[in-house]
Scaffold this motif. Sequence first.
Motif, PDB file in Angstrom:
ATOM      1  N   GLY A   1       0.810  -1.208   0.000  1.00  0.00           N
ATOM      2  CA  GLY A   1       0.000   0.000   0.000  1.00  0.00           C
ATOM      3  C   GLY A   1       0.846   1.262   0.000  1.00  0.00           C
ATOM      4  O   GLY A   1       0.572   2.226  -0.713  1.00  0.00           O
TER       5      GLY A   1
ATOM      6  N   GLU B   1       2.424   1.966  -3.402  1.00  0.00           N
ATOM      7  CA  GLU B   1       1.502   2.647  -4.316  1.00  0.00           C
ATOM      8  C   GLU B   1       1.357   4.125  -3.953  1.00  0.00           C
ATOM      9  O   GLU B   1       1.435   5.007  -4.797  1.00  0.00           O
ATOM     10  CB  GLU B   1       0.135   1.966  -4.250  1.00  0.00           C
ATOM     11  CG  GLU B   1      -0.868   2.567  -5.206  1.00  0.00           C
ATOM     12  CD  GLU B   1      -2.289   2.270  -4.799  1.00  0.00           C
ATOM     13  OE1 GLU B   1      -2.544   2.096  -3.595  1.00  0.00           O
ATOM     14  OE2 GLU B   1      -3.147   2.206  -5.685  1.00  0.00           O
TER      15      GLU B   1
ATOM     16  N   TRP C   1      -4.684   3.242   5.657  1.00  0.00           N
ATOM     17  CA  TRP C   1      -4.911   3.228   4.209  1.00  0.00           C
ATOM     18  C   TRP C   1      -4.016   2.210   3.485  1.00  0.00           C
ATOM     19  O   TRP C   1      -4.513   1.394   2.715  1.00  0.00           O
ATOM     20  CB  TRP C   1      -4.746   4.641   3.630  1.00  0.00           C
ATOM     21  CG  TRP C   1      -4.711   4.707   2.151  1.00  0.00           C
ATOM     22  CD1 TRP C   1      -3.643   4.969   1.361  1.00  0.00           C
ATOM     23  CD2 TRP C   1      -5.806   4.480   1.259  1.00  0.00           C
ATOM     24  NE1 TRP C   1      -3.988   4.925   0.031  1.00  0.00           N
ATOM     25  CE2 TRP C   1      -5.312   4.629  -0.051  1.00  0.00           C
ATOM     26  CE3 TRP C   1      -7.155   4.167   1.436  1.00  0.00           C
ATOM     27  CZ2 TRP C   1      -6.110   4.470  -1.194  1.00  0.00           C
ATOM     28  CZ3 TRP C   1      -7.960   4.012   0.311  1.00  0.00           C
ATOM     29  CH2 TRP C   1      -7.440   4.168  -0.990  1.00  0.00           C
TER      30      TRP C   1
ATOM     31  N   ARG D   1      -5.154  -1.056   1.304  1.00  0.00           N
ATOM     32  CA  ARG D   1      -4.739  -1.207  -0.094  1.00  0.00           C
ATOM     33  C   ARG D   1      -4.051  -2.539  -0.315  1.00  0.00           C
ATOM     34  O   ARG D   1      -4.278  -3.203  -1.318  1.00  0.00           O
ATOM     35  CB  ARG D   1      -3.788  -0.077  -0.513  1.00  0.00           C
ATOM     36  CG  ARG D   1      -4.459   1.235  -0.737  1.00  0.00           C
ATOM     37  CD  ARG D   1      -5.561   1.170  -1.742  1.00  0.00           C
ATOM     38  NE  ARG D   1      -5.084   1.221  -3.111  1.00  0.00           N
ATOM     39  CZ  ARG D   1      -5.887   1.046  -4.176  1.00  0.00           C
ATOM     40  NH1 ARG D   1      -7.154   0.773  -3.996  1.00  0.00           N
ATOM     41  NH2 ARG D   1      -5.398   1.113  -5.390  1.00  0.00           N
ATOM     42  N   THR D   2      -3.196  -2.922   0.624  1.00  0.00           N
ATOM     43  CA  THR D   2      -2.510  -4.204   0.490  1.00  0.00           C
ATOM     44  C   THR D   2      -3.530  -5.336   0.464  1.00  0.00           C
ATOM     45  O   THR D   2      -3.442  -6.251  -0.364  1.00  0.00           O
ATOM     46  CB  THR D   2      -1.523  -4.430   1.663  1.00  0.00           C
ATOM     47  OG1 THR D   2      -0.618  -3.346   1.735  1.00  0.00           O
ATOM     48  CG2 THR D   2      -0.769  -5.717   1.477  1.00  0.00           C
TER      49      THR D   2
ATOM     50  N   TYR E   1      -6.588  -5.086  -0.415  1.00  0.00           N
ATOM     51  CA  TYR E   1      -7.284  -4.994  -1.699  1.00  0.00           C
ATOM     52  C   TYR E   1      -6.459  -5.633  -2.809  1.00  0.00           C
ATOM     53  O   TYR E   1      -6.968  -6.403  -3.613  1.00  0.00           O
ATOM     54  CB  TYR E   1      -7.571  -3.520  -2.034  1.00  0.00           C
ATOM     55  CG  TYR E   1      -8.017  -3.307  -3.457  1.00  0.00           C
ATOM     56  CD1 TYR E   1      -7.146  -2.787  -4.406  1.00  0.00           C
ATOM     57  CD2 TYR E   1      -9.304  -3.669  -3.866  1.00  0.00           C
ATOM     58  CE1 TYR E   1      -7.539  -2.609  -5.718  1.00  0.00           C
ATOM     59  CE2 TYR E   1      -9.700  -3.508  -5.179  1.00  0.00           C
ATOM     60  CZ  TYR E   1      -8.818  -2.975  -6.105  1.00  0.00           C
ATOM     61  OH  TYR E   1      -9.208  -2.821  -7.413  1.00  0.00           O
TER      62      TYR E   1
ATOM     63  N   SER F   1      -2.181   0.505 -10.981  1.00  0.00           N
ATOM     64  CA  SER F   1      -3.607   0.845 -10.971  1.00  0.00           C
ATOM     65  C   SER F   1      -4.418  -0.052 -11.894  1.00  0.00           C
ATOM     66  O   SER F   1      -5.622   0.041 -11.959  1.00  0.00           O
ATOM     67  CB  SER F   1      -3.796   2.310 -11.373  1.00  0.00           C
ATOM     68  OG  SER F   1      -3.078   2.557 -12.560  1.00  0.00           O
TER      69      SER F   1
ATOM     70  N   SER G   1       1.084  -9.554  -1.859  1.00  0.00           N
ATOM     71  CA  SER G   1       0.115  -8.839  -1.027  1.00  0.00           C
ATOM     72  C   SER G   1      -0.719  -9.815  -0.216  1.00  0.00           C
ATOM     73  O   SER G   1      -1.057  -9.580   0.940  1.00  0.00           O
ATOM     74  CB  SER G   1      -0.798  -7.966  -1.880  1.00  0.00           C
ATOM     75  OG  SER G   1      -0.045  -7.034  -2.607  1.00  0.00           O
TER      76      SER G   1
END
Lengths: 274, 313
Positions: free
Chosen positions: A120, A123, B33, B37-38, B40, B52, B283
Amino acid sequence: MNAIKTTAFYLIVAIIVVVSVFPFYYAIITSFKSGTALFEVDYWPTSFSLRNYADMFRQGDFGGNILNSVFVATLTVALALLLGMTAAYALARVPFRGRTPLLLTILAVSMFPQIAVLAGLFELIRFVGIFNTPWALILSYTIFTLPFTVWVLTTFMRDLPVEIEEAAIVDGASPWVVITRVFLPLMWPALVTTGLLAFIGAWNEFLFALTFTSSDTTRTVPVAIALLSGATQYETPWGIITAASVIVTLPLVGLVLIFQRKIVAGLTAGGVKG
Amino acid sequence: MPARRSELRAQRVRAARLFLLPMMAALILVAAWPLLRTIYFSFTDTTLSDLSGGRWVGFDNYLSVRTLSSGRVVYRGTLVDPAWWNAVWNTFRFAIVSVAIETVLGLMVALVLNAEFRGRALARAAILIPWAIPTIVSAKMWAWLFNDQFGMVNDILLKLGLISQKIAWTASPDTAMLAVLVVDVWKTTPFMALLCLAGLQMIPRDIYEASRIDGVHPVQVFFRITLPLVKPALMVAVIFRLLDALRIFDLIYVLTPNSSATKTMSVVSRENLIDFDKFAYGSAQSTLLFLIIALSVILYIWLGRVDLGGQKQ
């Protein structure tokens, strides 16, 4: 009987001290060797040559790496102390609903495995465009400096006397003034402790530094040392590696020894009293 | 008067909320966050080069079952990946052994340092040195000591006659984990010792005086008095160390790179994330590690509460 017990005791103490200190001592004497002397095992210093130290600065950009580490660590500490201090005031001095769960959540964050946020953060850092800059590190280091700082500063602030604060409020001081004029001078020891521990943590950090920087000029010291390699891929430059290790460690050891009591107090405040 | 006071209180609560905001924002940005995200990413097929552009693939990275046209059933995913389970085994093996050794040794060192003797300050300073040295530097220093050709460890062991030929400590799969444990114990015992020492120093001296007058044997004193009193501090230290050990990365990566005998979950995850460009796969593994740690914490708290409930004095 007593003499035997005392001797045995001091023997144990000696073993503890020698085991603790020997590896670093060995690295120091190795760093002073050059050429073929490196390949002999000596327990006492046999030579004194500064060639490894000179060579070390010609590797990549080691001087720059040291500066990078200093820059990143200093700003990380400043950010952690600023955010931590303000948060600690709210958490320690103002009763509000949800305070305890919040404190526990902050503590929980410090238990995150760094790898879990790596994807995360990668990114995020790419998105903001700070990849391969010190800002990527300063930003990501807050994940482990902030919870600890908030926790220790809150514990410390809780013990400050209420009367001083009340007097200041009666005099019409705003909360910001209370923090900066009244509490800051009193919090000095705690700030030094958390600052030092945050500095050491940021200085030593490896995973984020390895992943978020990609060129010699932006690397920090731990990554630079880990990646040190010789002229060929089979040759490991142990002389240079030990020299770099000594240079990087001496200031840290010095800091830790000078501020021993404060550091121990900070570590145990988190562990024992918390 | 009461109206003024409650207005003051409200003002303070407002200020508190404002002061908390920067820290909360920072933590959400850097911790909450990215974690989300990880998690996700683990449900997508994102690659390193196109962060993306990932498409949702559900649980495929964890476990996917596919029947080929030949009729053969193929299982893929990290939950059936032997490399992953090897890493899990390595991690738990490392964590439990290292924390056990560090706790026992730490307690012993703390007992020594708790006594009053000449040179105590020097001893206390000396044990801080392994802790002060950066992990990477420790790894390199010990790699040098463990060097199979020129290392001091082989030299001493050969001279003492304990081994007959030089051992490749960090390269050989049989000894790699041992090498890692030695370095970690060396590096972390001081930390445990300091925490234990703090706990020991909170025990009032009178208790020891009383037991001495009563003629209680020192070993009895330790097990009946010291240990129970230092246990709370010890338990906190143990759980913090255990969680740290479960997420270890630096030491393994630098001391025994590419050794399947020591690769931990963090190492394997990062390998997949960055080196092998199996970003979504890595991930998933990172998420699993997070879950394991979260479960461990919950388990610990639950066990702790049960213990406290049963031990009402």
